[in-house]
Enzyme design. Structure first.
Site, PDB file in Angstrom:
ATOM      1  N   HIS A 473       0.878  -1.033  -0.117  1.00 41.45           N
ATOM      2  CA  HIS A 473      -0.065   0.052   0.062  1.00 41.45           C
ATOM      3  C   HIS A 473       0.848   1.268   0.054  1.00 41.45           C
ATOM      4  CE1 HIS A 473      -3.688   2.384   1.407  1.00 41.45           C
ATOM      5  NE2 HIS A 473      -2.601   3.247   1.806  1.00 41.45           N
ATOM      6  N   GLU A 474       1.951   1.254   0.863  1.00 43.97           N
ATOM      7  CA  GLU A 474       2.659   2.660   0.963  1.00 43.97           C
ATOM      8  C   GLU A 474       3.606   2.740  -0.274  1.00 43.97           C
ATOM      9  OE1 GLU A 474       1.589   4.580   2.834  1.00 43.97           O
ATOM     10  OE2 GLU A 474       0.609   3.417   4.353  1.00 43.97           O
ATOM     11  N   HIS A 477       1.613   4.585  -2.843  1.00 47.37           N
ATOM     12  CA  HIS A 477       1.723   6.072  -2.521  1.00 47.37           C
ATOM     13  C   HIS A 477       3.139   6.428  -3.258  1.00 47.37           C
ATOM     14  CE1 HIS A 477      -1.898   6.738  -0.500  1.00 47.37           C
ATOM     15  NE2 HIS A 477      -1.651   6.042   0.558  1.00 47.37           N
ATOM     16  N   HIS A 480       3.425   6.919  -6.804  1.00 49.74           N
ATOM     17  CA  HIS A 480       2.896   7.983  -7.248  1.00 49.74           C
ATOM     18  C   HIS A 480       3.685   9.202  -7.123  1.00 49.74           C
ATOM     19  CE1 HIS A 480      -1.668   9.707  -7.396  1.00 49.74           C
ATOM     20  NE2 HIS A 480      -1.072  10.120  -8.441  1.00 49.74           N
TER      21      HIS A 480
HETATM   22 ZN    ZN Z   1      -2.969   5.240   2.073  1.00 47.46          ZN
END
Ligand code: ZN
Length: 684
Positions: A473-474, A477, A480
Site C-alpha cells: 500500500h505505502e 503511494h 505515485h
Molecule cells: Zn494510504
C-alpha cells in the site's frame, strides 16, 4: 546569508537531507530564517504590476520548495526518531508555519496577480500542469478567505482560530478520557480465552503502574484483544461500555472530558465558515476540493453501495447469530459478543492463523518480489545504494529507481521495522518534490515508513500477510510520488490530487498481495524455499471476504453520518447529532448498538481530523482502485501494455489534471462499483 547560517545544515541547499548533522537547536532558527526571507521576497513580488509565470509563480515556487525541503526532514525525524527536545522544537514551529500559510492564503495582491495570469491571453500557452497550478491556487486563495473584507474577514480569522482550538480539544478530551480508565485484574481465571501475547501485554501494563497481575486499558491493542478473546461475557461488556462511551456523558470517567458541547460548536463554526465563503453548508465547501462533483453524487454513491451490500451483510449477521446460539449463547447476540463469536466462527471455518503464513513472507523476499512486480509493470529497475547516504538509523535502506537505460527517476528511504521512538502506523511522505526549472531536473525522493515486525535473533524478519499488504500500500503511494513526469511541484506526484482519489495507487497495489502469480514471485518458505502451498493459499482467499459486507455497511454508516451531519445548518444540541446517527443507522446499519453507545463522541476523523464531509473518500478511492485493477484482471496482471497505460494515465500525471480525467484516460469510461463489490465477495 551570514556565516552563522552556513553552520545550520537546514539552511544549506542539499540534494538529500544531512540527517546526522541536524541538531535540535538548528530547527527553529532555520524555519524562522526561511519564513523571514520568504516574507521579504513575497513583499517584493507583490509590488509587480503584472507578473507572469516566470516572474511571479516560479519565484514563489522556489520559496515553497526551499521551505518544504528544510521542513520535511524535521517532520520526518520527529516521526521516526522522536525525543522530547525534538518534539518541543517541532511544536514550536507549527504556529509559525500556520500563521505564514494563512497570511499567504489571504494575500490579496498575490491573489489578484494569479487572477491576472489566468485572464491573460498567454494563459493558453502555459502547460496544462502550469494551468492547473494557477486554477488550484485561485481556489485555495478563495477557500482561505481572500475575498472577504472588513468584519467578515475578521470573523473568518476568528472562526479559523477557534476551530483549530476546539478540534484540538476534541482530540485531547478523547485521549485523556481513554487514558484515564483502566481495570486491574489479579485472577487469571477472569482472563480466560486471551492468547499469551495479550496476557504478556496486560502484565506489562500492570508493571508500568507497579501493580501485580494484569491491567486492562482502552488502548487499541488491549481493547481488541479483550473484546475478541475474553470468554468472560461481563468483562467484554464492561470494556465495550467503557470504550464506546469515551468522552461522553455516559462515560465511566470524569465528565469534564465530555465532547458533546465541542461537537456542536465545531459543526456550528464550520457552518458559519461555509456561509461566509458563499456555500450553503460545510459539505458543499468540502466537496470543492474533491473528485466527487457534488454532495448529491456522494450520497447517491453511498446509498447505491449500501443497497448492494445490505442483504449480504444481513445474511452474514444471521449466520453469526446462529453460530453463537449453537455455541451455547442463551440470549440475544449483543454488541460486545460480535468480535468474540466472529473470531470463533472464522477460525472454525478457515483454520488459518497469521503464524501459518509468516514463514513465507521473509523481509528480503517480499521487497524483491515487490520490485519485480513494479519492474514488470512499468519497465523500471531498483538499485540499492549502500554507501555515502546519510541515514537516521542503520536499519534504513536506500534505493534508486532508474529507467532501463540507467537514468535516475527517483529515490527512496525504506524504514521498515517497529522500534522505540517511532510513531505507529505506516505512511509515505515526500522528502523532495520533482521540479524542473531552467532545464535542470530535481528528481523526487520519498520516505516509506512502516512499523513491521523486526528481525528476531539471526532470523530474517517474517511478516504477516497484513504487513505485506501495508508495505505494498505505502509503496503504491511512493510510486505515485516518484514516477511522476510533471515538472511543476504543486501538481507533481500526489500534490494537487483530490483527497478522495489519492488512495487509488496505494489500494491498487494491495491487489497484488492476493494474486497467485504475484505471490509466486516472493512467497517462499524462508528455510526450505518451498512456494506457498495451494491449500494455504485457498484458505487465505476464502478468509479474505469473511464478513466483508458487514464491514462495508459499517463504513457506509460512518460515511453517511458524516455527510448528513455536515449538510445541516441548524445543529443546536448533541441530541440532534444522536438523532441523525440513529436515522442513518435505521437506513444502512445491520447491527444497532445499545442506547448508551456514544461512538460519535470519539469520531476524531471528522471532528478533529481532515475527514470532515470526507470520510466517504476511503470507499470512493476503493471503487477507483478495484475498477482499475479489473482491467489488469482482464488483460493480465503483469501485462506491460496495461501497465504502461496505468503509468502514463495515472501515476505520471499526478495532480496535473482532475483525477476523473486520469481515470477515464486509463479505463476509457467513468468509474463503476461492480469490481469493488466483486472483490469483496458481495456480487459475482
Ligand atoms: Zn494510504
Amino acid at each position: 546569508m551570514n556565516e552563522k547560517n552556513l553552520d545550520n545544515p537546514l539552511l544549506r541547499s542539499f540534494a538529500l537531507p544531512p540527517f546526522s548533522e541536524i541538531e535540535v537547536n538548528h530547527i527553529k532558527p532555520a524555519i524562522e530564517q526561511i519564513l523571514q526571507d520568504n516574507r521579504e521576497q513575497i513583499g517584493q513580488l507583490q509590488q509587480l504590476a503584472a507578473g507572469d509565470w516566470q516572474t511571479l509563480v516560479q519565484p514563489l515556487e522556489l520559496l515553497d520548495d526551499r521551505l518544504s525541503k528544510a521542513w520535511s526532514p524535521v517532520r520526518h525525524l520527529n516521526s521516526v526518531q522522536s525525543s522530547e527536545a525534538l518534539r518541543d522544537a517541532y511544536n514550536s514551529c507549527l504556529p509559525l508555519l500556520s500563521e505564514y500559510h494563512t497570511e499567504v492564503g489571504q494575500n490579496r495582491d498575490l491573489f489578484e496577480a494569479y487572477n491576472a495570469i489566468s485572464q491573460h491571453a498567454d494563459f493558453a500557452r502555459l502547460s496544462s500542469a502550469q494551468q492547473k497550478t494557477i486554477t488550484d491556487s485561485l481556489l485555495h486563495f478563495k477557500l482561505a478567505g481572500v475575498n472577504l473584507t472588513g468584519e467578515a474577514k475578521q470573523q473568518f480569522a476568528s472562526i479559523q482560530k477557534r476551530l483549530s482550538e476546539i478540534q484540538s480539544s476534541f482530540e485531547n478530551n478523547l485521549l485523556d478520557a481513554t487514558e484515564s480508565w483502566d481495570m486491574h485484574i489479579s485472577d487469571t481465571q477472569q482472563l480466560k480465552g486471551l492468547p499469551d501475547y495479550a496476557l504478556d501485554m496486560l502484565k506489562q501494563y500492570a508493571e508500568q503502574k507497579s501493580l501485580d497481575g494484569y491491567r486492562i486499558t482502552l488502548d487499541m491493542p488491549c481493547y481488541i484483544a479483550v473484546i475478541t478473546y475474553a470468554d468472560d461475557r461481563e468483562l467484554r461488556k464492561r470494556i465495550y461500555q467503557a470504550y464506546t462511551t469515551r468522552a461522553s456523558e455516559q462515560g465511566f470517567t470524569d465528565k469534564k472530558w465530555d465532547n458533546a458541547a465541542i461537537m456542536v460548536e465545531i459543526l456550528q463554526k464550520r457552518q458559519e465558515k461555509a456561509r461566509l465563503l458563499g456555500f450553503e453548508n460545510y459539505a458543499q465547501l468540502s466537496l470543492e476540493t474533491k473528485m466527487a462533483a457534488s454532495v448529491d453524487e456522494v450520497v447517491t454513491f453511498l446509498h447505491e453501495l449500501s443497497a448492494k451490500s445490505l442483504p449480504a451483510a444481513q445474511a452474514e449477521y444471521q449466520e453469526l447469530q446462529q453460530f453463537a446460539a449453537d455455541q451455547g449463547l442463551a440470549d440475544e447476540l449483543m454488541a460486545w459478543d460480535l468480535a468474540y463469536y466472529s473470531e470463533k466462527l472464522k477460525h472454525q471455518r478457515y483454520e488459518i492463523r497469521d503464524e501459518d503464513l509468516k514463514p513465507y513472507f521473509a523481509d528480503e523476499h517480499v521487497i524483491q518480489g515487490l520490485f519485480q512486480i513494479v519492474q514488470k509493470l512499468y519497465s523500471v529497475r531498483f538499485v540499492q545504494v549502500d554507501q555515502g547516504i546519510d541515514l537516521w538509523n542503520p536499519d534504513v535502506r536506500f534505493y534508486r529507481i532508474e529507467n532501463l537505460d540507467g537514468a535516475l527517476i527517483g529515490e527512496f528511504y525504506l524504514d521498515l521495522y517497529a522500534r522505540n521512538g517511532k510513531r505507529g502506523g505506516a505512511w509515505m511522505d515526500e522528502c523532495v518534490n520533482r521540479y524542473v526549472i531552467d532545464g535542470e531536473t530535481q528528481t523526487p525522493v520519498a520516505y516509506l515508513t512502516c512499523n513491521l515486525t523486526p528481525p528476531i535473533g539471526d532470523q530474517p524478519a517474517l511478516f504477516t500477510h497484513d504487513e505485506v499488504i501495508t508495505l505494498f500500500h505505502e509503496f503504491g503511494h511512493g510510486l505515485h510520488h516518484m514516477l511522476t513526469r510533471i515538472d511543476v511541484p504543486e501538481v507533481a506526484g500526489i500534490n494537487g490530487v483530490e483527497w478522495d482519489a489519492v488512495e487509488l495507487p496505494s489500494q491498487f497495489m494491495e491487489n497484488y498481495c492476493w494474486e497467485r502469480q504475484a505471490l509466486d514471485l516472493f512467497a517462499r518458505h524462508y528455510q526450505t524455499g518451498e512456494v506457498l502451498p495451494d491449500e494455504l493459499y485457498q484458505k487465505m482467499l476464502k478468509a479474505k471476504n469473511f464478513q466483508s459486507a458487514m464491514q462495508m455497511c459499517r463504513q457506509l454508516e460512518f460515511s453517511l453520518f458524516d455527510m448528513t451531519l455536515h449538510q445541516q445548518s441548524d445543529i443546536q444540541s448533541a441530541q440532534q447529532i444522536q438523532q441523525i446517527l440513529d436515522q442513518v443507522r435505521e437506513q444502512v446499519a445491520v447491527v444497532k448498538p445499545p442506547a448508551f453507545n456514544r461512538f460519535q463522541n470519539a469520531f476524531a476523523h471528522i471532528f478533529a481530523g481532515g475527514y470532515a464531509a470526507g470520510y466517504y473518500s476511503y470507499k470512493w478511492a476503493e471503487v477507483l482502485s478495484a475498477d482499475a485493477f479489473s482491467a489488469f484482471e482482464q488483460e493480465g496482471i503483469f501485462n506491460p501494455d496495461t501497465g504502461r497505460r496505468f503509468l502514463e494515465c495515472i501515476l505520471q500525471q499526478g495532480g496535473a489534471r482532475p483525477a476523473r480525467d486520469s481515470f477515464v484516460c486509463f479505463m476509457g469510461r467513468e468509474p463503476d462499483i461492480e469490481a469493488l463489490l466483486r472483490h469483496n465477495g458481495i456480487a459475482h
